[in-house]
Scaffold this active site. Structure first.
Site, PDB file in Angstrom:
ATOM      1  N   THR A 156      60.168 136.851  34.468  1.00 57.02           N
ATOM      2  CA  THR A 156      61.867 137.371  34.139  1.00 57.02           C
ATOM      3  C   THR A 156      61.706 137.876  35.635  1.00 57.02           C
ATOM      4  O   THR A 156      60.679 138.299  36.227  1.00 57.02           O
ATOM      5  CB  THR A 156      61.455 138.422  33.481  1.00 57.02           C
ATOM      6  OG1 THR A 156      63.148 138.743  33.587  1.00 57.02           O
ATOM      7  CG2 THR A 156      60.910 139.393  32.986  1.00 57.02           C
TER       8      THR A 156
ATOM      9  N   ARG B 194      57.127 139.777  38.650  1.00 59.05           N
ATOM     10  CA  ARG B 194      56.566 141.160  39.162  1.00 59.05           C
ATOM     11  C   ARG B 194      55.419 141.767  38.812  1.00 59.05           C
ATOM     12  O   ARG B 194      55.345 141.964  37.338  1.00 59.05           O
ATOM     13  CB  ARG B 194      57.848 140.736  39.190  1.00 59.05           C
ATOM     14  CG  ARG B 194      58.983 140.737  40.243  1.00 59.05           C
ATOM     15  CD  ARG B 194      58.382 141.142  41.154  1.00 59.05           C
ATOM     16  NE  ARG B 194      59.890 140.085  42.814  1.00 59.05           N
ATOM     17  CZ  ARG B 194      59.928 138.632  42.869  1.00 59.05           C
ATOM     18  NH1 ARG B 194      58.674 137.985  42.505  1.00 59.05           N
ATOM     19  NH2 ARG B 194      60.370 138.085  43.389  1.00 59.05           N
TER      20      ARG B 194
ATOM     21  N   GLU C 249      50.622 146.729  45.774  1.00 58.39           N
ATOM     22  CA  GLU C 249      49.866 145.312  46.213  1.00 58.39           C
ATOM     23  C   GLU C 249      50.566 146.167  48.449  1.00 58.39           C
ATOM     24  O   GLU C 249      51.036 146.195  48.414  1.00 58.39           O
ATOM     25  CB  GLU C 249      50.966 144.262  46.275  1.00 58.39           C
ATOM     26  CG  GLU C 249      50.881 143.783  44.681  1.00 58.39           C
ATOM     27  CD  GLU C 249      51.424 142.687  44.570  1.00 58.39           C
ATOM     28  OE1 GLU C 249      52.093 142.172  45.580  1.00 58.39           O
ATOM     29  OE2 GLU C 249      51.362 141.754  43.392  1.00 58.39           O
TER      30      GLU C 249
ATOM     31  N   HIS D 242      48.779 137.333  44.262  1.00 54.59           N
ATOM     32  CA  HIS D 242      49.797 136.996  44.449  1.00 54.59           C
ATOM     33  C   HIS D 242      50.193 135.847  45.464  1.00 54.59           C
ATOM     34  O   HIS D 242      50.488 135.388  46.450  1.00 54.59           O
ATOM     35  CB  HIS D 242      50.073 138.394  45.272  1.00 54.59           C
ATOM     36  CG  HIS D 242      52.065 138.462  45.204  1.00 54.59           C
ATOM     37  ND1 HIS D 242      52.643 138.901  44.840  1.00 54.59           N
ATOM     38  CD2 HIS D 242      53.383 137.024  44.917  1.00 54.59           C
ATOM     39  CE1 HIS D 242      54.250 138.892  44.724  1.00 54.59           C
ATOM     40  NE2 HIS D 242      54.112 137.560  44.675  1.00 54.59           N
TER      41      HIS D 242
ATOM     42  N   GLY E  37      51.474 132.943  43.804  1.00 52.27           N
ATOM     43  CA  GLY E  37      52.628 131.694  42.939  1.00 52.27           C
ATOM     44  C   GLY E  37      53.038 131.375  43.589  1.00 52.27           C
ATOM     45  O   GLY E  37      53.290 129.643  43.309  1.00 52.27           O
TER      46      GLY E  37
END
Length: 532
Positions: free
Chosen positions: A202, A231, A260, A278, A280
């Site tokens: 989301t 997120r 981050e 991170h 993804g």
């Protein structure tokens, strides 16, 4: 000649695309903010990923800059209000890395189930701790997907291939869409109670920030496993750490963090944590896709004036803009009002035009309505990608033009249907200013701005006085007050503009007033693209 600066590392093909379109391009990744400020004034376009921070300080030196292209979906590194204020178009590429991100989430889930990173480190350290790493099967387990949009639906599909049961929580997921995806639509509490694995997909909004906190974890199964590749901030890291320590959460896989780059984090070092930096969207295919997409979009804008996947401006031609701009603001406002009034999963949106409005190019207006409807609960939705998002979620969109004459020279109407109710909002232009003239067949005349209250009540003496008194006692100042009713003694409604947001405690008190049927806090920002 038009010039573009590629400020972060992109595929070489991106620069080739610019040059093929007659655009001069400089590739200068790794510059310091000071170095970027020194040269940014030479460029018409700026292509970035996540490393470059597009701040007001940078934009102050960007006298020529017309467009910023983000190769990826997140635009947290771009100050969009500052760019909008300077008339700079901001674009992203929201669909180029969906498969890659979904696959990473599935990989994290499998690594978590079988403790692969920990077992790898142990084995390569010369240990043979076979009995230590007792995993669990995914077969037959229940995966809870929070956010079943583009990426979440891909994760659900892959999980079904692993013979998992999938339950999904998403306010915009309709029953028909859930059936087509093969998932069971549930409430958040149901998902928490039933899921063996929970995967978050989301956006970060006021509603989703901290959605997995101590209270949510307390509703989960003992030994649940949590994956977040969406997120940082969706999971309260301190609460997750406590749950990992207690064993209530058997394991967590985190690709994103509140801060981050995450050089330090409260979760780091926990034996039941799998962490990645991170990653993804980090595959060669995804990087190629988003680089090509952002280059094509920016080139189209700089050469042709075409707008694709813009975050902060509508897609209209220069010729149409002066005539359409007030209608765009009206379209966004009636869509936003309908959405903020609505309860339940959306099933259809019908946009109707009468009078002069029916003679316009209504496609961008309908897209702006969809933007207004979807924005309250989703980020990165604009008039270009809003129709795509609606289609992905099986929201039926219809556009109707009426030739009939009405009391007003122009009318726009939004009919929004959810799983349980239908909501209708009608608006017009007074001069160039949007006005609401009807809500659910009740005539009312109101301007929408800033913070507002929507109130439904029984039409009886004393109610307005009691409402005003309650607001006054709470220190809430009323700017404007619009009132309408169906008939004498029947239902009535009010749209009240107030100076500041209403605290949650006051909303609860207002619900207790005699005669109240409904009280909803509304917000209509003034920095949206159509409101400019």
């Amino acid at each position: 000649m038009v010039k573009v600066l590629i400020a972060d590392k992109l595929s070489e093909r991106a620069a080739e695309i610019f040059r093929e379109r007659g655009i001069e391009v400089d590739e200068k990744p790794g510059l310091s903010p000071e170095e970027q400020r020194e040269i940014i004034g030479e460029y018409d376009g700026l292509a970035v990923r996540s490393a470059t921070k597009v701040t007001p300080a940078l934009l102050e030196h960007a006298d020529r800059l017309r467009v910023i292209g983000r190769a990826g979906i997140g635009v947290d590194n771009i100050d969009i209000p500052a760019a909008t204020k300077r008339g700079i178009c901001v674009m992203n590429t929201p669909y180029g890395n969906s498969i890659t991100t979904a696959e990473h989430a599935v990989a994290m889930m499998m690594s978590l189930a079988r403790q692969i990173p920990q077992a790898d480190a142990s084995t390569q350290a010369g240990k043979w701790e076979k009995s230590r790493f007792m995993g669990v099967e995914l077969f037959g387990k229940t995966l809870g997907v929070i956010g079943c949009g583009n990426i979440g639906s891909i994760v659900a599909d892959r999980a079904q291939g692993l013979k998992m049961r999938v339950v999904a929580f998403d306010p915009y997921l309709t029953e028909d869409r859930a059936v087509n995806l093969g998932v069971e639509k549930v409430t958040l509490d149901e998902l928490l109670a039933r899921a063996d694995f929970i995967s978050l997909h989301t956006p970060m909004t006021d509603q989703t920030k901290g959605i997995i906190d101590a209270a949510a974890i307390a509703k989960c199964k003992e030994g649940v496993r949590i994956i977040n590749c969406a997120r940082g901030g969706l999971v309260v890291e301190e609460d997750l750490k406590a749950a990992l320590d207690s064993g209530r959460v058997a394991g967590a896989a985190m690709d994103v963090f509140v801060k981050e780059p995450a050089k330090e984090n409260i979760l780091f070092g926990h034996p039941n944590l799998v962490a990645t930096p991170h990653l993804g969207a980090s595959t060669s295919e995804a990087q190629e896709n988003v680089a090509l997409q952002v280059a094509e979009q920016m080139a189209d804008y700089l050469v042709l004036g075409a707008v694709t996947n813009a975050i902060n401006m509508p897609s209209v031609t220069a010729e149409e803009a002066p005539r359409l701009r007030p209608y765009m603001k009206l379209a966004e406002q009636i869509g936003s009002l309908a959405a903020q009034m609505a309860n339940g999963g959306l099933s259809s949106i019908q946009v109707e035009y009468e009078g002069h409005a029916a003679e316009l190019n209504t496609r961008p207006l309908t897209a702006i309505v969809l933007q207004g409807v979807l924005q309250p609960k989703m980020d990165s939705v604009n008039m270009v990608n809003a129709p795509v998002v609606a289609k992905e979620r099986d929201i039926d969109v219809a556009e109707v033009k009426h030739e009939r004459q009405s009391f007003y020279q122009s009318l726009m109407r939004v009919v929004l249907k959810t799983d349980s109710e239908t909501y209708t909002v009608t608006g017009t232009l007074f001069g160039h200013k949007p006005r609401i003239v009807e809500i659910d067949s009740i005539q009312i005349e109101a301007e929408l701005e800033g913070h507002m209250l929507y109130v439904e009540n029984d039409d009886k003496p004393g109610f307005i006085g009691n409402l005003g008194t309650a607001l006054g006692k709470a220190g809430v100042n009323i700017a404007t007050f619009a009132l309408g009713r169906a008939s004498r003694g029947a239902g009535a409604l009010s749209l009240i503009a107030i100076d500041d947001a209403v605290p949650e405690a006051l909303l609860k008190d207002l619900h207790k007033l005699d005669g109240v049927r409904r009280v909803t806090a509304l917000n209509f920002g003034t920095d949206s693209p159509a409101a400019g």
